[in-house]
Design a protein around this motif. Structure first.
Motif, PDB file in Angstrom:
ATOM      1  N   ASN A 168       0.812  -1.211   0.000  1.00 23.12           N
ATOM      2  CA  ASN A 168       0.000   0.000   0.000  1.00 23.12           C
ATOM      3  C   ASN A 168       0.851   1.269   0.000  1.00 23.12           C
ATOM      4  OD1 ASN A 168      -3.079  -0.645   0.501  1.00 23.12           O
ATOM      5  ND2 ASN A 168      -1.897  -2.136   1.679  1.00 23.12           N
ATOM      6  N   LEU A 169       0.490   2.193  -0.878  1.00 23.77           N
ATOM      7  CA  LEU A 169       1.076   3.526  -0.868  1.00 23.77           C
ATOM      8  C   LEU A 169       0.135   4.419  -0.069  1.00 23.77           C
ATOM      9  CD1 LEU A 169       3.398   5.296  -2.116  1.00 23.77           C
ATOM     10  CD2 LEU A 169       1.727   5.959  -3.858  1.00 23.77           C
ATOM     11  N   PRO A 170       0.596   5.005   1.047  1.00 26.02           N
ATOM     12  CA  PRO A 170      -0.298   5.800   1.889  1.00 26.02           C
ATOM     13  C   PRO A 170      -0.854   7.022   1.164  1.00 26.02           C
ATOM     14  CG  PRO A 170       1.753   5.268   3.032  1.00 26.02           C
ATOM     15  CD  PRO A 170       1.958   4.909   1.593  1.00 26.02           C
ATOM     16  N   ALA A 171      -2.035   7.441   1.575  1.00 23.52           N
ATOM     17  CA  ALA A 171      -2.605   8.689   1.070  1.00 23.52           C
ATOM     18  C   ALA A 171      -1.707   9.841   1.494  1.00 23.52           C
ATOM     19  CB  ALA A 171      -4.017   8.876   1.614  1.00 23.52           C
ATOM     20  N   GLN A 172      -1.363  10.692   0.565  1.00 25.72           N
ATOM     21  CA  GLN A 172      -0.459  11.796   0.847  1.00 25.72           C
ATOM     22  C   GLN A 172      -0.794  12.982  -0.041  1.00 25.72           C
ATOM     23  OE1 GLN A 172       3.823  10.657   1.330  1.00 25.72           O
ATOM     24  NE2 GLN A 172       3.074   8.604   0.898  1.00 25.72           N
ATOM     25  N   GLY A 209       5.647 -10.144 -16.451  1.00 25.30           N
ATOM     26  CA  GLY A 209       5.771  -8.716 -16.684  1.00 25.30           C
ATOM     27  C   GLY A 209       5.223  -7.872 -15.556  1.00 25.30           C
ATOM     28  N   ARG A 210       5.132  -6.587 -15.850  1.00 28.27           N
ATOM     29  CA  ARG A 210       4.601  -5.597 -14.914  1.00 28.27           C
ATOM     30  C   ARG A 210       3.599  -4.734 -15.664  1.00 28.27           C
ATOM     31  NH1 ARG A 210      10.535  -4.551 -14.215  1.00 28.27           N
ATOM     32  NH2 ARG A 210      11.198  -6.067 -12.636  1.00 28.27           N
ATOM     33  N   LYS A 211       2.423  -4.557 -15.083  1.00 27.90           N
ATOM     34  CA  LYS A 211       1.384  -3.777 -15.738  1.00 27.90           C
ATOM     35  C   LYS A 211       0.902  -2.641 -14.847  1.00 27.90           C
ATOM     36  CE  LYS A 211      -0.523  -7.134 -19.006  1.00 27.90           C
ATOM     37  NZ  LYS A 211      -1.749  -7.815 -19.507  1.00 27.90           N
ATOM     38  N   LEU A 212       0.481  -1.562 -15.480  1.00 28.47           N
ATOM     39  CA  LEU A 212      -0.130  -0.431 -14.792  1.00 28.47           C
ATOM     40  C   LEU A 212      -1.629  -0.442 -15.050  1.00 28.47           C
ATOM     41  CD1 LEU A 212       2.447   2.361 -15.706  1.00 28.47           C
ATOM     42  CD2 LEU A 212       2.142   1.292 -13.465  1.00 28.47           C
ATOM     43  N   ILE A 213      -2.375   0.077 -14.095  1.00 24.46           N
ATOM     44  CA  ILE A 213      -3.819   0.201 -14.239  1.00 24.46           C
ATOM     45  C   ILE A 213      -4.195   1.678 -14.176  1.00 24.46           C
ATOM     46  CG2 ILE A 213      -6.064  -0.350 -13.221  1.00 24.46           C
ATOM     47  CD1 ILE A 213      -4.881  -2.903 -12.150  1.00 24.46           C
ATOM     48  N   GLY A 214      -4.940   2.115 -15.161  1.00 20.37           N
ATOM     49  CA  GLY A 214      -5.413   3.507 -15.171  1.00 20.37           C
ATOM     50  C   GLY A 214      -4.404   4.507 -15.671  1.00 20.37           C
ATOM     51  N   LEU A 215      -3.232   4.046 -16.063  1.00 24.54           N
ATOM     52  CA  LEU A 215      -2.207   4.922 -16.625  1.00 24.54           C
ATOM     53  C   LEU A 215      -1.843   4.380 -18.000  1.00 24.54           C
ATOM     54  CD1 LEU A 215       0.151   5.295 -13.519  1.00 24.54           C
ATOM     55  CD2 LEU A 215      -1.571   6.932 -14.296  1.00 24.54           C
ATOM     56  N   ALA A 275      -7.686   6.549  -5.482  1.00 26.14           N
ATOM     57  CA  ALA A 275      -7.381   5.334  -4.736  1.00 26.14           C
ATOM     58  C   ALA A 275      -7.733   4.113  -5.575  1.00 26.14           C
ATOM     59  CB  ALA A 275      -8.146   5.316  -3.420  1.00 26.14           C
ATOM     60  N   GLY A 276      -6.854   3.128  -5.580  1.00 26.30           N
ATOM     61  CA  GLY A 276      -7.097   1.894  -6.325  1.00 26.30           C
ATOM     62  C   GLY A 276      -5.799   1.205  -6.665  1.00 26.30           C
ATOM     63  N   THR A 277      -5.906   0.023  -7.256  1.00 28.37           N
ATOM     64  CA  THR A 277      -4.721  -0.712  -7.682  1.00 28.37           C
ATOM     65  C   THR A 277      -4.064   0.041  -8.825  1.00 28.37           C
ATOM     66  OG1 THR A 277      -5.688  -2.814  -7.023  1.00 28.37           O
ATOM     67  CG2 THR A 277      -3.841  -2.894  -8.558  1.00 28.37           C
ATOM     68  N   LEU A 278      -2.777   0.319  -8.675  1.00 25.83           N
ATOM     69  CA  LEU A 278      -2.056   1.115  -9.660  1.00 25.83           C
ATOM     70  C   LEU A 278      -1.203   0.239 -10.578  1.00 25.83           C
ATOM     71  CD1 LEU A 278      -1.622   4.079 -10.504  1.00 25.83           C
ATOM     72  CD2 LEU A 278       0.336   4.143  -8.944  1.00 25.83           C
ATOM     73  N   PRO A 294       1.686 -12.002  -8.166  1.00 24.84           N
ATOM     74  CA  PRO A 294       2.377 -12.200  -6.881  1.00 24.84           C
ATOM     75  C   PRO A 294       2.436 -10.945  -6.014  1.00 24.84           C
ATOM     76  CG  PRO A 294       3.622 -13.130  -8.703  1.00 24.84           C
ATOM     77  CD  PRO A 294       2.534 -12.330  -9.313  1.00 24.84           C
ATOM     78  N   VAL A 295       2.676  -9.780  -6.643  1.00 19.33           N
ATOM     79  CA  VAL A 295       2.809  -8.522  -5.895  1.00 19.33           C
ATOM     80  C   VAL A 295       2.018  -7.443  -6.621  1.00 19.33           C
ATOM     81  CG1 VAL A 295       4.396  -6.857  -4.858  1.00 19.33           C
ATOM     82  CG2 VAL A 295       5.159  -9.203  -5.251  1.00 19.33           C
ATOM     83  N   SER A 296       1.212  -6.689  -5.860  1.00 18.48           N
ATOM     84  CA  SER A 296       0.425  -5.594  -6.425  1.00 18.48           C
ATOM     85  C   SER A 296       0.661  -4.317  -5.630  1.00 18.48           C
ATOM     86  CB  SER A 296      -1.067  -5.928  -6.413  1.00 18.48           C
ATOM     87  OG  SER A 296      -1.343  -7.070  -7.183  1.00 18.48           O
ATOM     88  N   LEU A 297       0.454  -3.200  -6.296  1.00 24.39           N
ATOM     89  CA  LEU A 297       0.571  -1.881  -5.668  1.00 24.39           C
ATOM     90  C   LEU A 297      -0.816  -1.259  -5.566  1.00 24.39           C
ATOM     91  CD1 LEU A 297       1.950   0.757  -4.719  1.00 24.39           C
ATOM     92  CD2 LEU A 297       2.309   1.320  -7.141  1.00 24.39           C
ATOM     93  N   PHE A 298      -1.256  -1.013  -4.339  1.00 23.66           N
ATOM     94  CA  PHE A 298      -2.506  -0.285  -4.105  1.00 23.66           C
ATOM     95  C   PHE A 298      -2.144   1.124  -3.654  1.00 23.66           C
ATOM     96  CE2 PHE A 298      -6.112   1.385  -1.843  1.00 23.66           C
ATOM     97  CZ  PHE A 298      -7.205   0.945  -2.576  1.00 23.66           C
ATOM     98  N   ALA A 299      -2.542   2.112  -4.436  1.00 23.84           N
ATOM     99  CA  ALA A 299      -2.247   3.507  -4.106  1.00 23.84           C
ATOM    100  C   ALA A 299      -3.477   4.148  -3.498  1.00 23.84           C
ATOM    101  CB  ALA A 299      -1.819   4.267  -5.352  1.00 23.84           C
TER     102      ALA A 299
END
Length: 331
Positions: free
Chosen positions: A33-37, A79-85, A166-169, A181-186
């Motif tokens: 998780n990336l904290p709200a900032q 691979g690595r994918k972005l969501i919404g970008l 806010a959402g999976t980035l 395996p690993v996801s980033l939630f911003a």
């Protein structure tokens, strides 16, 4: 027909074996998780596609343990994918909700001590050309998100324009898009901008030579000053007040020290742009409500030398002095 049926059956068996390859054997699927900032930026910050405006604090916590897959075949897609970008400013620098702000996403690999960029597609491979092996995300992996000012900003919300919802980035994947395996939630990221202002230097008002008769009616001198601010919100408002360490009892004038050190005979009133008397304790403000960015907010005050003595007392001939401070606030 018989051969065709046998062929389809074997094909199905092969597909079933392939689906069993690259299976999770260590750790667990992890969401970081990336904290709200809120990003803070100055209105005079330079645009750059190489120098981030915010970086170090925009990181997730690291993975607590390794996340490993066994029996992976060389050549397995990953691979690595972005969501919404999706719309790039330049290579792997993507537009956000705020025009003029771009973002890059990286994942840190402690095994190599380096960051891997997003997005990318690759194939699994092993040392010495092995056809099968393990594929791990090491413990201590984490995400870093970098923001860039890539163009002039036009912001609307002083409380913060939303850069990323806010959402999976983004996420890592292996074998198929559904294996992550690993996801980033911003969490929600905002941006605010502070004005960049320039003010005039210290002003000295010279009343010249004055006589008792002149002081009796008051001697006025212009006290013009301005403030010029760049802002990303289009306009800014300004307030100005005056304060001194030597106010009169009622704070209507600044006590003046004459040549003999006496402060009971002369005073200086400060008149605002409309001619009203300013209190010299900072409690009375003059406000200019709207000034366009990079345009001066102009104040046209006056300093008025007046006689405040009682009876026959007069100021000592010679130089006299008084000091005050103009305080300006920007909104």
């Amino acid at each position: 027909m018989l051969r065709k049926a046998i062929f389809l059956s074997l094909s199905g068996l092969i597909a079933g074996n392939a689906a069993a390859d690259c299976t999770l054997a260590r750790g667990a699927v992890t969401i970081l998780n990336l904290p709200a900032q809120t990003i803070a930026i100055s209105a005079d910050a330079e645009a750059s596609t190489t120098a981030p405006i915010a970086s170090a604090k925009f990181t997730t916590s690291p993975t607590a343990s390794a996340i490993g897959y066994d029996d992976c075949l060389a050549g397995t897609p990953a691979g690595r994918k972005l969501i919404g970008l999706s719309e790039e400013v330049t290579t792997r620098l993507f537009k956000t909700n705020v025009p003029g702000i771009g973002v890059k996403v990286h994942i840190y690999n402690p095994s190599t001590g380096s960051f891997g960029y997003y997005p990318i597609d690759y194939s699994v491979s092993f040392d010495n050309g092995e056809s099968k092996g393990t594929w791990d995300w090491a413990a201590g992996s984490y995400y870093r998100v970098q923001f860039y000012k890539v163009d002039k900003l036009t912001l609307t919300d002083p409380a913060g324009d939303v850069v990323i919802n806010a959402g999976t980035l983004g996420y890592e994947w292996i074998g198929s898009d559904g294996v992550r395996p690993v996801s980033l939630f911003a969490n929600q990221i905002k941006i605010v901008s502070t004005p960049a202002c320039t003010v005039e230097d210290t002003k000295t008002i010279d009343f010249g030579t004055v006589t008792p008769a002149m002081v009796a009616t008051g001697v006025e001198k212009p006290l013009d000053f301005s403030l010029n601010c760049k802002t990303d919100y289009g306009t800014y408002s300004t307030t100005a007040s005056v304060t001194t360490t030597t106010p009169s009892t009622d704070s209507t004038y600044i006590k003046v020290t004459d040549a003999s050190g006496n402060m009971d005979n002369l005073g200086i009133q400060i008149l605002n742009s409309s001619g009203g008397v300013m209190a010299v304790n900072g409690t009375v403000l003059e406000r200019i409500a709207t000034t366009a960015s990079d345009t001066a907010a102009q104040f046209n005050w006056k300093a008025k030398l007046v006689n405040v003595s009682s009876g026959s007392s007069r100021p000592q001939n010679g130089q006299f002095t008084a000091r005050a401070e103009i305080v300006m606030n920007i909104n």
